[in-house]
Structure formats: C-alpha cells, structure tokens
Design an enzyme around this catalytic site. Structure first.
Site, PDB file in Angstrom:
ATOM      1  N   SER A   1       0.799  -0.776   0.144  1.00 47.45           N
ATOM      2  CA  SER A   1       0.137   0.242   0.149  1.00 47.45           C
ATOM      3  C   SER A   1       1.075   1.453   0.239  1.00 47.45           C
ATOM      4  CB  SER A   1      -1.168  -0.175   0.611  1.00 47.45           C
ATOM      5  OG  SER A   1      -1.768  -0.783   1.444  1.00 47.45           O
TER       6      SER A   1
ATOM      7  N   HIS B   1      -1.789  -3.090  -7.023  1.00 50.20           N
ATOM      8  CA  HIS B   1      -1.934  -2.671  -5.615  1.00 50.20           C
ATOM      9  C   HIS B   1      -3.728  -2.880  -5.625  1.00 50.20           C
ATOM     10  CE1 HIS B   1      -2.961   0.288  -2.077  1.00 50.20           C
ATOM     11  NE2 HIS B   1      -3.000  -0.434  -1.990  1.00 50.20           N
TER      12      HIS B   1
ATOM     13  N   GLU C   1      -4.926  -0.636  -8.620  1.00 49.97           N
ATOM     14  CA  GLU C   1      -3.649   0.495  -9.368  1.00 49.97           C
ATOM     15  C   GLU C   1      -2.576  -0.531  -9.619  1.00 49.97           C
ATOM     16  OE1 GLU C   1      -4.343   3.717  -6.510  1.00 49.97           O
ATOM     17  OE2 GLU C   1      -3.495   2.470  -5.979  1.00 49.97           O
TER      18      GLU C   1
ATOM     19  N   ASN D   1      -4.991   5.608  -2.253  1.00 52.51           N
ATOM     20  CA  ASN D   1      -4.224   5.855  -0.927  1.00 52.51           C
ATOM     21  C   ASN D   1      -3.286   7.787  -0.747  1.00 52.51           C
ATOM     22  OD1 ASN D   1      -4.961   4.616  -0.190  1.00 52.51           O
ATOM     23  ND2 ASN D   1      -3.423   3.037   0.449  1.00 52.51           N
TER      24      ASN D   1
HETATM   25  N1  LIG Z   1      -5.654  -4.685   4.950  1.00 58.09           N
HETATM   26  C1  LIG Z   1      -5.788  -3.584   3.537  1.00 58.09           C
HETATM   27  O1  LIG Z   1      -6.562  -3.194   3.834  1.00 58.09           O
HETATM   28  C2  LIG Z   1      -4.689  -3.681   2.392  1.00 58.09           C
HETATM   29  C3  LIG Z   1      -5.172  -3.426   1.474  1.00 58.09           C
HETATM   30  C4  LIG Z   1      -3.858  -3.047   0.018  1.00 58.09           C
HETATM   31  C5  LIG Z   1      -3.497  -3.129  -0.076  1.00 58.09           C
HETATM   32  N2  LIG Z   1      -2.462  -3.515   1.280  1.00 58.09           N
HETATM   33  C6  LIG Z   1      -1.134  -4.324   1.503  1.00 58.09           C
HETATM   34  O2  LIG Z   1      -1.095  -6.291   1.375  1.00 58.09           O
HETATM   35  C7  LIG Z   1      -0.612  -6.427   2.649  1.00 58.09           C
HETATM   36  C8  LIG Z   1      -1.150  -7.783   3.097  1.00 58.09           C
HETATM   37  O3  LIG Z   1      -1.726  -6.935   3.979  1.00 58.09           O
HETATM   38  P1  LIG Z   1      -3.215  -7.786   4.502  1.00 58.09           P
HETATM   39  O4  LIG Z   1      -4.078  -7.051   5.423  1.00 58.09           O
HETATM   40  O5  LIG Z   1      -3.767  -8.802   3.963  1.00 58.09           O
HETATM   41  O6  LIG Z   1      -2.292  -8.474   5.795  1.00 58.09           O
HETATM   42  P2  LIG Z   1      -2.690  -9.752   7.010  1.00 58.09           P
HETATM   43  O7  LIG Z   1      -1.979  -9.127   8.103  1.00 58.09           O
HETATM   44  O8  LIG Z   1      -4.099  -9.577   6.560  1.00 58.09           O
HETATM   45  O9  LIG Z   1      -2.007 -10.733   6.049  1.00 58.09           O
HETATM   46  C9  LIG Z   1      -0.860 -11.174   5.510  1.00 58.09           C
HETATM   47  C10 LIG Z   1      -0.167 -12.601   5.479  1.00 58.09           C
HETATM   48  O10 LIG Z   1       0.762 -13.020   5.482  1.00 58.09           O
HETATM   49  C11 LIG Z   1       1.237 -13.906   5.740  1.00 58.09           C
HETATM   50  N3  LIG Z   1       2.891 -13.825   6.004  1.00 58.09           N
HETATM   51  C12 LIG Z   1       3.728 -13.139   6.239  1.00 58.09           C
HETATM   52  N4  LIG Z   1       5.076 -13.576   5.754  1.00 58.09           N
HETATM   53  C13 LIG Z   1       4.968 -13.844   4.581  1.00 58.09           C
HETATM   54  C14 LIG Z   1       6.177 -14.921   3.843  1.00 58.09           C
HETATM   55  N5  LIG Z   1       7.442 -14.376   4.064  1.00 58.09           N
HETATM   56  N6  LIG Z   1       5.739 -15.751   3.095  1.00 58.09           N
HETATM   57  C15 LIG Z   1       3.871 -15.941   3.434  1.00 58.09           C
HETATM   58  N7  LIG Z   1       3.522 -15.439   4.143  1.00 58.09           N
HETATM   59  C16 LIG Z   1       3.615 -14.816   4.692  1.00 58.09           C
HETATM   60  C17 LIG Z   1       0.734 -14.179   7.171  1.00 58.09           C
HETATM   61  O11 LIG Z   1       0.902 -15.057   8.065  1.00 58.09           O
HETATM   62  C18 LIG Z   1      -0.433 -13.058   6.625  1.00 58.09           C
HETATM   63  O12 LIG Z   1      -1.411 -14.256   7.375  1.00 58.09           O
HETATM   64  C19 LIG Z   1       0.203  -5.351   2.895  1.00 58.09           C
HETATM   65  O13 LIG Z   1       1.389  -5.258   1.908  1.00 58.09           O
HETATM   66  C20 LIG Z   1      -0.673  -4.708   3.169  1.00 58.09           C
HETATM   67  O14 LIG Z   1       0.101  -3.084   2.894  1.00 58.09           O
HETATM   68  C21 LIG Z   1      -3.436  -4.083   2.369  1.00 58.09           C
END
Ligand SMILES: NC(=O)c1ccc[n+]([C@@H]2O[C@H](COP(=O)([O-])OP(=O)(O)OC[C@H]3O[C@@H](n4cnc5c(N)ncnc54)[C@H](O)[C@@H]3O)[C@@H](O)[C@H]2O)c1
Length: 287
Positions: A122, A143, A155, A193
C-alpha cells in the site's frame, strides 16, 4: 524481456488481501499456488475462500460446479519453491520492507527469469522492493483494495525500472480478474491512498477537535458528504494497524503533517484495537 502468457499465479501471504486475490484468480480460471507461513494459516484462507464462494452460489452468482472447479485450482503450500511454475507472483505479506526484500530475493531464485513479480504494497516503494532482485524490470505494483473480491479498482504501478511489458501484462491480468485497472507511477500512496489517507486522518482528528462520536462522524460523512461508508467504519475495515503503518510511511516520505497518524489511533494500534479483524476498533464486532 517479453512477458509470459499468464496461466499460473502464485500468491504469497494469504491474509486479508492475499486470500481475496487468490479467490479472484481461481475464479478467473488461473491455477493458483498460495503460500503461507504455516499450513494452518493456509487452511484458514482456503476456508474463507470456500465460504465466500458458497455465498456466491447461494446468491446464484455462481454454480456449485464452478465453485468446486475454482477451489480445485487452489493449491496451498508453505514452501516458496512450490511457486517455481508461476508466470506471475503476487506478494501480499506483511507491510514491512525488510520482509518483502527478503521474499523478492528468494523468489528470484525460484521462478523463471521472465515471470512477473507483483507487490500489493500500500505504502512502500515498489522501486525499493524491486531493488532486491537483479531483474527489476519484471517487478510491478498490483495494488488491490480491501476486500479484493469486491472492490473494483486495482492500481497497476510502474516502478522506476518496470518494463512496459510487465506493466501491460499486470494490467491485462487485472482486467481478467474483473477489475478496473488504472496505471500510475511509483509515488508515495500511488493514487487513492495519496488522497484518502490524509483525508481519513483529518476525519479522525475531528473526533477530538469537534468532540464528535465515531457514530456521529460516520453519520456526518455518509449523510453530509455522500460517502458510501463513514471514516471510522472504513478505518476499522482497513485495519487500524494497516492505516497507522500506511500513514507513517506516507508521512516519512512526504513530510506533510496531515499524513501523520493521529495519536488516538496510534494508541488504539498499540492496545491491539485493530478494527474488524481483532473484533474491536472504533466499533465492536461479533466474531
Ligand atoms: N488490508 C488492506 O486494506 C490492504 C489493502 C491494500 C493493500 N494491502 C497490502 O497488502 C499486504 C498484506 O496486507 P493484509 O492486510 O492482507 O495483511 P495480513 O496481516 O492480513 O496478511 C499478511 C499475511 O502474510 C503472511 N505472511 C507473512 N510473511 C509471509 C511470508 N514470508 N510468506 C508467506 N506468507 C507470509 C502472514 O502470515 C499473514 O497471513 C500489505 O503489503 C498491505 O500493505 C493491504
């Protein structure tokens, strides 16, 4: 480098975003390998996906046969090496630069040289993530927005060294996933964002300045500004920790005071009040 035809998609991290991206990909007919850190976390993601697809069957948006076929296209693993056959890998792990750098460097040694590597970050720099690999032209940002199966936007982020082929391929995948992709360059916060995070932080500051309740702030912005959901509801949905992290990252890069997370939500994050996913944030949620 010309980009490969995309048939097999790897998704790394099957949390809130990764599970949604994996769901979209199996629904679109891609073979998907999803990697989590433990088998249990992978299974939980599969259960969530199966549940959401069942809801689509119940609403007659999908047949039971198509649901079964989609779920059969999802393979789970804890081994990164299982992603060797992926034409595209979408990374959706924790929003930590070091973790992403390590992962991309590992991935480079596993996938084919022409496979595309996408990050769902993000607020981190796609260019910086791409610096972990010797072939940064194949790295792009994809994204997605939360919840990925429902939000129409993706995006497609061109980093400093991304090839046009890689960007075009990611754009085409976005379309095949049923999204409305937009192209942009790798600037802090990309498009949405960059606008939304300072705006949400302004909203949260008004909680204290105007001594308004979260319920009334949400009502004000939905009834008075036509927002589809109020800012407190939205930040709870995004995750307080994710929002604080994204705010800090934007503030670090742009140094605009409005980007900095208000102390109130930093305290909430520190107390484990993370919104919907922890059961409590501005609101309380039944599990
Ligand atoms: N939550 C949102 O609103 C949102 C929106 C857009 C983008 N993002 C981005 O998406 C990404 C994930 O966010 P999220 O909200 O899904 O987080 P989350 O914490 O729900 O999920 C992350 C997952 O990754 C796993 N993980 C960590 N290291 C790992 C690895 N080396 N290999 C495999 N799995 C691994 C964790 O166990 C966890 O289940 C981030 O970069 C975040 O910035 C989040």
């Amino acid at each position: 480098m010309s980009a490969p035809e995309i048939r097999a998609v790897g998704v790394v991290g099957l949390g809130a975003m990764g599970a949604g991206i994996a769901q979209l990909a199996i629904e679109a007919g891609y073979d998907v390998v999803g990697r989590e850190v433990t088998a249990d976390l992978g299974e939980r993601a599969r259960e969530r996906i199966a549940h959401f697809l069942q809801r689509k069957v119940d609403k007659e948006q999908m047949t039971a046969g198509d649901r079964e076929a989609a779920l059969a296209r999802l393979e789970l693993t804890t081994e990164l090496s299982a992603l060797a056959g992926s034409d595209l890998v979408v990374e959706a792990i924790v929003e930590e630069l070091d973790a992403k750098l390590v992962l991309f460097a590992e991935l480079e040694g596993i996938v084919r040289p022409d496979a595309i590597l996408a990050t769902n970050t993000s607020a981190l720099s796609v260019t910086e993530i791409a610096s972990a690999v010797a072939t940064p032209e194949r790295v792009v940002g994809m994204h997605f927005f939360n919840p990925a199966p429902l939000m129409p936007l993706v995006e497609i982020v061109k980093a400093e060294l991304s090839s046009d082929d890689a960007v075009d391929t990611a754009y085409a995948v976005g379309e095949r996933l049923g999204k409305q992709p937009v192209r942009c360059h790798d600037t802090p916060g990309f498009v949405v964002n960059r606008v939304l995070i300072p705006l949400l932080n302004d909203c949260l500051r008004v909680l204290d300045e105007a001594r308004v309740s979260p319920e009334d702030l949400d009502r004000a912005m939905t009834a008075g500004a036509g927002w589809p959901m109020g800012p407190c509801t939205l930040v709870d949905l995004v995750g307080i920790d994710v929002h604080v992290h994204a705010s800090e990252a934007l503030y670090e890069k742009l140094r605009e005071p409005r980007m900095a997370p208000p102390p109130r939500i930093v305290a909430m994050r520190n107390a484990g009040l993370l919104g919907r996913k922890s059961g409590r944030g501005f609101y309380t949620y039944e599990s």
